[in-house]
Design an enzyme around this catalytic site. Structure first.
Site, PDB file in Angstrom:
ATOM      1  N   PHE A 182       0.812  -1.223   0.000  1.00 53.30           N
ATOM      2  CA  PHE A 182       0.000   0.000   0.000  1.00 53.30           C
ATOM      3  C   PHE A 182       0.838   1.263   0.000  1.00 53.30           C
ATOM      4  CE2 PHE A 182       0.827  -0.329   4.570  1.00 53.30           C
ATOM      5  CZ  PHE A 182       1.068   0.995   4.897  1.00 53.30           C
ATOM      6  N   GLY A 262       6.061  -6.403  -0.089  1.00 51.32           N
ATOM      7  CA  GLY A 262       5.138  -6.428   1.039  1.00 51.32           C
ATOM      8  C   GLY A 262       5.845  -6.871   2.303  1.00 51.32           C
ATOM      9  N   SER A 263       5.064  -7.387   3.230  1.00 48.05           N
ATOM     10  CA  SER A 263       5.603  -7.730   4.549  1.00 48.05           C
ATOM     11  C   SER A 263       6.423  -9.018   4.489  1.00 48.05           C
ATOM     12  CB  SER A 263       4.443  -7.909   5.520  1.00 48.05           C
ATOM     13  OG  SER A 263       3.578  -8.923   5.035  1.00 48.05           O
ATOM     14  N   GLU A 284      10.696  -8.108  -2.188  1.00 45.71           N
ATOM     15  CA  GLU A 284      11.075  -6.819  -1.579  1.00 45.71           C
ATOM     16  C   GLU A 284      10.254  -6.687  -0.311  1.00 45.71           C
ATOM     17  OE1 GLU A 284      13.315  -4.666  -2.613  1.00 45.71           O
ATOM     18  OE2 GLU A 284      13.653  -5.071  -4.729  1.00 45.71           O
ATOM     19  N   CYS A 318       9.337   1.448   3.640  1.00 45.71           N
ATOM     20  CA  CYS A 318      10.115   0.252   3.985  1.00 45.71           C
ATOM     21  C   CYS A 318      11.496   0.672   4.468  1.00 45.71           C
ATOM     22  CB  CYS A 318      10.223  -0.673   2.785  1.00 45.71           C
ATOM     23  SG  CYS A 318      10.789   0.158   1.304  1.00 45.71           S
ATOM     24  N   GLU A 421       9.851  -5.124  12.498  1.00 45.01           N
ATOM     25  CA  GLU A 421       9.468  -3.875  11.826  1.00 45.01           C
ATOM     26  C   GLU A 421       8.066  -3.477  12.301  1.00 45.01           C
ATOM     27  OE1 GLU A 421       7.789  -4.124   7.856  1.00 45.01           O
ATOM     28  OE2 GLU A 421       9.083  -2.494   7.177  1.00 45.01           O
ATOM     29  N   GLY A 483      14.726   7.420   0.784  1.00 42.19           N
ATOM     30  CA  GLY A 483      14.856   8.388  -0.298  1.00 42.19           C
ATOM     31  C   GLY A 483      15.832   7.955  -1.374  1.00 42.19           C
TER      32      GLY A 483
END
Ligand code: NAD
Length: 535
Positions: A182, A262-263, A284, A318, A421, A483
């Protein structure tokens, strides 16, 4: 096409009939998104959707933005069939011609950059400059892929046999499924689509079930380019929906490559499912990123750098900074300066230009923030800032939380406060004496996405980027954990999944490699001098 071409004024007046606020209707109208009926969330050359209806909810106000017809199992099956057919046509188009399609997609996105960015802000909740930045990232990777389309080179390898050449040849792979999270509802798809199209593949996208509108608007822009070029829309299939739709794509033998963002929890399931059918995957997954501040660091860079890393996107990147390791000599000063920035930031409507802190994406993220703070209190952590809900937020139904700085008593990195996380703006701080100790903590968690060291001492830089340094996929110096630019390949190690996307050599995963030995001599010698002759 899903977006009816109608006067935006008419759309606006009908929006207000449905009772949408003007902040919503303005954004939707600018993209001609219909509002007075359910929106089709499946695209395979045609817009449709016969699965369950889901709602897109605005995280800032709690308003229902739209109702979406998602993909049924039959829709997914048909989209995959059409994607295969489209791939069989597309793979024979020369790569530089495919690049020209990407150039036009780039133009289509650039024309709607501000409008799409605002939609990301509306639906996901990140502030406007970041919403627009995401679209810019898609534009950037299109530029990159246009160039790449003339440089997706194989190579000629020296053969040990006379009169022989060995070529390593990249060819299109097939159908690529992109499952996205998301928090980057545009950029992650962009990274994948640009490389996948340049490589000659068809792509089927399953976005997060909580950002369907953004995926529909993006697909609409991309599909228009394909239509104009008489190419099948099924090259850029879209199947909105939840877990079941994701599972179908992941399990399908029609999908050569699953690119999943995602997670860690879901990534583990996806990775195992893909490998069990010998498919390819790019994973990822979650990060748990640390910044380390040395006593010689320039604090005028480091303090705002950590502030952006921890509070930017309301802690929902992330690559967000979740762990902060401060050298004992500067710890007090650093924290005083950081607290001042935390105290100055005000929550607000992310669509307003001066807002730096928007809402969390969902109400369940607000609960996660609260339970994590409860846990911090239960282990006697010192809460230096935050830890409470805001007394006043701009919208009572928005998912606003106070960014939090905590100092847990223990620096045992296996404790869940350090090793997990938490996708919310909570920054946990520890004090160290030696760089080696901080690097050990940096590396002691399961995840390995991003990391950053603040120092002016070259010797520290060498240690940090070398074999005994950070084990993350992103290892920065005097730059925060979040970033990234598109030029370098992006991704993390360990339980972040080892995936690489975007720049660098990431494109090599989207092709099928062949080693081709070509004998142009009058002999047929065997390699390694093997003799298999009856003479
Ligand atoms: P999530 O894992 O809940 O969902 C990701 C996607 O998987 C969604 O599209 C979801 O519908 C789908 N899905 C859920 N269950 C599935 C299943 N069993 N099979 C197939 N698909 C399934 O993640 P999220 O909450 O949307 O995103 C936040 C997470 O994503 C964080 O952990 C964040 O760190 C991570 N993330 C990582 C990166 C990166 O590049 N490493 C980038 C962005 C986000």
């Amino acid at each position: 096409m899903f977006i009816a071409k109608r006067a935006s004024q008419l759309t606006l007046s009908l929006h207000s009939k449905r009772g949408l606020s003007s902040r919503v209707s303005g954004v939707l109208s600018a993209l001609n998104i219909p509002f007075n009926k359910e929106i089709n969330g499946v695209y395979d050359g045609q817009w449709k959707g016969s699965g369950e209806v889901i709602e897109s909810i605005c995280p800032t106000t709690g308003e229902t933005l739209a109702r979406i017809n998602t993909a049924s199992p039959a829709d997914v099956a048909e989209t995959l069939t059409k994607a295969r057919k489209a791939y069989l046509q597309f793979r024979d188009i020369p790569a530089p011609r495919r690049g020209e399609i990407l150039r036009q997609i780039r133009e289509g996105l650039a024309n709607k950059r501000e409008e799409l960015g605002a939609l990301v802000t509306l639906e996901m909740g990140k502030i406007r400059t970041e919403g627009v930045g995401e679209v810019q990232e898609f534009i950037d990777i299109c530029d990159y892929a246009v160039g790449l389309s003339r440089m997706m080179n194989g190579r000629v390898v020296a053969s040990e046999r006379p009169g022989h050449s060995i070529l390593e040849v990249p060819n299109p792979l097939g159908v690529v499924a992109v499952l996205s999270a998301f928090n980057f509802p545009v950029a992650v798809y962009g990274w994948n689509l640009a490389l996948s199209l340049a490589a000659g593949n068809a792509t089927v996208w399953k976005p997060s079930p909580t950002t369907p509108l953004t995926s529909i608007a993006v697909t609409s822009i991309v599909a228009e380019v394909l239509e104009k070029n008489n190419l099948p829309g099924a090259l850029v299939g879209l199947v909105t929906g939840g877990q079941a739709v994701g599972e179908t794509l992941v399990g399908s033998k029609e999908v050569e490559l699953v690119s999943f963002t995602g997670s860690e929890r879901v990534g583990r399931i996806v990775g195992q499912a893909v490998v069990s059918r010998f498919g390819k995957s790019i994973l990822e997954l979650g990060g748990n990123n640390a910044s380390i501040v040395m006593p010689d660091a320039d604090l005028s860079l480091a303090v705002p750098g950590v502030f952006f890393g921890a509070v930017g996107t309301a802690g929902q990147r992330c690559t967000s900074t979740r762990r902060l390791f401060l050298h004992r000599d500067i710890a007090n000063e650093f924290l005083e300066r950081l607290k001042k920035l935390y105290a100055a930031i005000k929550p607000g409507d992310p669509l307003e230009d001066d807002t730096l802190l928007g809402p969390l994406h969902t109400s369940s993220a607000v609960k996660l923030h609260k339970t994590t703070i409860d846990y911090l209190r239960s282990i006697d952590a010192e809460i230096l800032f935050g830890g409470k809900d805001y007394d006043v937020t701009p919208y009572a139904n928005g998912n606003f939380v106070q960014p939090t700085i905590a100092v847990p008593k223990s620096v045992d990195m296996s404790d869940r406060i350090w090793s997990t996380e938490t996708f919310a703006p909570i920054l946990n701080v520890a004090i160290f004496n030696e760089l080696e100790e901080a690097i050990r903590w940096n590396n002691a968690v399961p995840q390995g996405l991003s990391s950053s060291l603040w120092t002016r001492d070259l010797r520290n830089v060498g240690k940090w980027t070398g074999p005994s340094g950070s084990d993350a996929g992103i290892v920065n110096v005097n730059a925060g954990t979040s970033g990234a630019e598109i030029g370098a390949s992006f991704g993390g190690n360990k339980s972040t999944g080892w995936g690489r996307e975007s720049g660098g050599d990431a494109w090599k995963q989207y092709v099928r490699w062949s080693a081709c030995t070509i004998n142009f001599s009058n002999e047929a010698p065997l390699a390694q001098g093997v003799n298999f002759s009856l003479d």
